[in-house]
Design a protein around this motif. Sequence first.
Motif, PDB file in Angstrom:
ATOM      1  N   GLN A 117       1.568   5.470   0.738  1.00 28.84           N
ATOM      2  CA  GLN A 117       1.238   6.660   1.519  1.00 28.84           C
ATOM      3  C   GLN A 117       0.245   7.527   0.737  1.00 28.84           C
TER       4      GLN A 117
ATOM      5  N   SER B   3       4.004   3.856   3.656  1.00 32.64           N
ATOM      6  CA  SER B   3       3.965   2.912   2.540  1.00 32.64           C
ATOM      7  C   SER B   3       4.519   1.580   3.008  1.00 32.64           C
TER       8      SER B   3
ATOM      9  N   GLN C 133       8.157   6.070   5.317  1.00 30.84           N
ATOM     10  CA  GLN C 133       7.416   7.321   5.314  1.00 30.84           C
ATOM     11  C   GLN C 133       8.130   8.306   4.418  1.00 30.84           C
TER      12      GLN C 133
ATOM     13  N   GLY D 201      -3.356  -3.066  10.254  1.00 37.41           N
ATOM     14  CA  GLY D 201      -4.535  -2.396   9.704  1.00 37.41           C
ATOM     15  C   GLY D 201      -5.829  -2.573  10.465  1.00 37.41           C
TER      16      GLY D 201
ATOM     17  N   PHE E 112       0.858  -1.188   0.000  1.00 35.55           N
ATOM     18  CA  PHE E 112       0.000   0.000   0.000  1.00 35.55           C
ATOM     19  C   PHE E 112       0.888   1.230   0.000  1.00 35.55           C
TER      20      PHE E 112
ATOM     21  N   ASP F 203      -2.775   6.694   0.008  1.00 36.66           N
ATOM     22  CA  ASP F 203      -3.859   5.845  -0.515  1.00 36.66           C
ATOM     23  C   ASP F 203      -5.020   5.805   0.455  1.00 36.66           C
ATOM     24  N   GLU F 204      -6.220   5.691  -0.103  1.00 40.42           N
ATOM     25  CA  GLU F 204      -7.348   5.432   0.766  1.00 40.42           C
ATOM     26  C   GLU F 204      -7.576   3.925   0.756  1.00 40.42           C
ATOM     27  N   ASP F 205      -6.607   3.236   1.236  1.00 37.18           N
ATOM     28  CA  ASP F 205      -6.606   1.783   1.178  1.00 37.18           C
ATOM     29  C   ASP F 205      -7.538   1.280   2.267  1.00 37.18           C
TER      30      ASP F 205
ATOM     31  N   ARG G  54      -6.633   7.618   5.468  1.00 33.84           N
ATOM     32  CA  ARG G  54      -5.652   7.463   4.402  1.00 33.84           C
ATOM     33  C   ARG G  54      -4.343   6.942   4.982  1.00 33.84           C
ATOM     34  N   ARG G  55      -3.634   6.179   4.173  1.00 37.05           N
ATOM     35  CA  ARG G  55      -2.372   5.623   4.641  1.00 37.05           C
ATOM     36  C   ARG G  55      -1.367   6.747   4.883  1.00 37.05           C
TER      37      ARG G  55
ATOM     38  N   THR H 214      -7.930   0.530   9.798  1.00 42.74           N
ATOM     39  CA  THR H 214      -8.539   0.669   8.466  1.00 42.74           C
ATOM     40  C   THR H 214      -9.848  -0.093   8.369  1.00 42.74           C
TER      41      THR H 214
END
Lengths: 838, 175
Positions: B58, B109, B77, B96, B56, B60-62, B105-106, B99
């Motif tokens: 940084q 990474s 980071q 996570g 994933f 991202d709306e993972d 958002r992340r 999440t």
Amino acid sequence: MGTKKTPVVQKSLFSWVLASNLKIQGFLVFIILITVFARVVPLEMQKRVVNEAINLRRVDLLLIYCGIYLVAVITQGLFKLIINYMQARIGQRALAEMRKELYHHILTLPLGFFRKTQPGLVVASLITELTTSGSFVGMAIAVPVTNILTLLAFAGYLFWLNPLLALISLSIYPLVLFLVPMLQRRANEQNKRRVDATRVLSGRIAESASGIHEIQGNGAFALENNKFDHLVDKLMNIRVVWTLYSEGIKLLNNFFTNLSPLLVFSLGGYLAMTGRLELGALVAFLSAQEKLYQPWKDLIEFYQVYQDASVSYGRTMEYFNLEPEHELAPSDRKPYDLEGSLEVSNLSFTVEGGIRLLNDISLSLKPGEQLGLVGFSGSGKSTLAQCIGQLYKYTGGQIQLGGKEVADLTKKDIINNVGFVSQSPFIFSGTIEENLLYGCMASSEGNGAKGDGTIPSLDDIIAVLQQTGIFIDVLRFGLNTILAQDRDQKLVETILRVRTNFQRRFGQELAEYVEFFDENRYLFFSSVIENLTFGTSNRQAYETEFIADNPEFVLLLERFQLSLPLLSLGIRLAEQTIDILGDLPPEEFFFEQSPILPDELDTYRQVVARTKKENLNRIGPKDRTRLLQLALRFTPGIHKMVALPEVLESLILNGRAMFREKILAEDPEAFTFYENSGYIFSQTILNNIFFGKMKSTNPRAQEKINQSIVHLLIEEDFLETIVEIGLQYQVGSKGDKLSGGQRQKLAIARMLLKAPRVMIMDEATSALDNKSQTRIQNLLETHWKGKSTLIAVAHRLDTIKNFDRIAVLKAGKIGEIGPYDELIARKGLLYELEFGKK
Amino acid sequence: MNSNSGKNESGASSEYQENLNILRQIDFFSGLPLEATKVFAYLCSRESCKPGDVIFEQGDEDDRALFIISGQARLSQQTDNAETTIRHYREGDFIGRMTLLGQIRRLFSLTATSEVVCLVITREKFTKALEKFPDLVPKFIDVLVHNIYRWEKRFLKTRTGDCKDCMKIAGVSLV
């Protein structure tokens, strides 16, 4: 309002009778006259047979009279059929007209009306409540005329036979005429209550159906059931009383009409004995009197239908008796072509209860300027947007679009100049294309200038699809289409060419995402049946749904030694799936990775219960078929609850070879086997390009594949064709086959395609991911700025940073207005919204 | 990244049963009644990545939580012009929990540094399943709270003396 015809809701029930085809009605009356005559003739013949033929012992007369009798009866029956047919025609036509006009009227009613009206109620009104009115219009002339004439004819005949007897036997009817209306009034009361109760009930049903997620999510079954049961009981009670009154009327009528033969017998008998009446005349009199009964009963029934119809009709029309807030189209001019300027001054909007949703709002925009409306929820930002879009009728102040007062504009003016996208846009069932063109169609239609170049070309459509980012979705819909067998050969050939190029260009690179069809390997992303046949059936009995029932095929499985292993695979699949999903509600979502479909859950639960302790050989034939069906569907790459036993894998691979041999030897037309050089009609276009199936649903893998495919399609000049196919994708009822983001993108595309002077977006991008949101934001800022005036209600502030002006609303007032940087620097309301309280 | 083929080498247990065993080791799921764990295990999927694949990113709306079944991955980071490695995750780590419960958002990474196979569940699936077991919501919150609490406790204990600035923003467990 213009000088138009009376709105449907103010028409009387009788106006429909007059509006029906009067020629047909006239013809009807003519036929009726003949029928009435044909009804009296048999009576006279009856009398003559007794008095003349029998008395005078004349066989020839007997034959003649019987012949005339027969002809009269046949004519009567035949004409009755014609009358019924014409009645039905008139009635149904009137009903259709009523429905259409009422529907057309309802669509124009103000939004506020629909906020307090359940959709179910509208359905009930249009479908059920009007039916009696339709039958009434059908009957309105024919029934009373026939029956009154028949009555008069028989009554006249009776008087001709014997005035005294006639007077006595008819004396009962005035009494009935007095009593029936009294009862009918009560029945009408109940009928009114019935209409209302039905309305509430239909409203409740519609509400439950649309709120089903909440009901199931909260497990509110008992609660909803209680509410519903209570309403049903209430309706039942009303209907019982209503039926009681209606039947009471019939009963009363029967009772009195049955009394009259008694009078005739007693008096007529006495007269015959004393020789003042011929026996034949008495027989005729009795028959004639009996014949009075039917028309009279019909008349009473007609009266009841009339009463019921006028109650339902009145009640229905009364409910919808509202005027549209705005005229639909200008009657004396062409629709305006407005400039995009907006001037709002001292606007206020007060709703029932004196609540001011908007209070003294003033702002102005030049054509092409962009305004962001922000504020905490309940601040009135959406309401303001809706007032500007004429969806609400404001109660004070002015809104001027291009110098014209919005309140005075017709709907047509608004439609031609303003585009509105709401937060949860409505998508109609139909194709993507139909939804895209909805706005354009609506505004070009009825202009008198249909097809005046306002229907966008495919290029325009594709451009908008790309701008809004829904292009890739449409492409995917296109790629996932299964082509019909008779699709034109050229398309198929092109796809095969794309396949070859795909394999050459990307075969290696994408091998890890795609499982290619390979005759010598087991395919984990294809079902057992696909693995076994490795082809598409051209015979119904060999199609996937039916094959488990096909005795020939079952025998083959036996020969391939697959029967028992598949049966035990079926059992394990059923057991595991029921164990995992058995207690969940049958929602599509949970069954995506299950071989059992949601609506089969109960069936398989029972199968599992029955087969649990059984020896494999003793399972009943029906359960066997079901379990076999399940095993044949099993796709190891998707259905992970059970692993494919390795023994079965090799058995199926052996079976594949044997199956092919057998088919090729016995019936080579029955199957088209997967071949790299042939199109597979049972698979999607994408699978055909791959000559395989995608392994992963992971978004990154998807993106990578999309890129390669788009690349390839562009090279082959095939992209447009696929998009065209994708545009024909059926979006489901209310667009439920699309995601929330796709629906919003589609709605925005729909508006952009129309390219209106003024665009209003009410949190129109709230369901989009960041990328799509940014894309649309860029599009608005670069492509549309200066072209169309934009008013955007925004929840997220970063989307409107670059707008010309931002208005921050608070409690229905504009708290502050200006460019983003200026407002932030002021550290006022916007600052608070963005960064929280200082 | 690529989901596993459905082939099962041992032939004995299915992917679902393996998932079930894994979930029962993760604190987030271990305390649940079996019927709920089964549904979660059923809804999980597998993903595998090659070294260098970004799991994933940084910003991202993972919306996934993942459990590393095998392999290693690097958490980093990105600031304006530099990338800092924060730590490495390996087999048995679960990432996570937050999440799954809310849309965020992340901030970091995650990159595979070897062949990685992980078990993945998306927020959509988690939420849909949770709707059917509403009684479990407090349990998930409780586990999350304790995770955050333990994190900060460890932070306070292990912080070295020279990180005075860190202390200024301490107190995540007080949010």
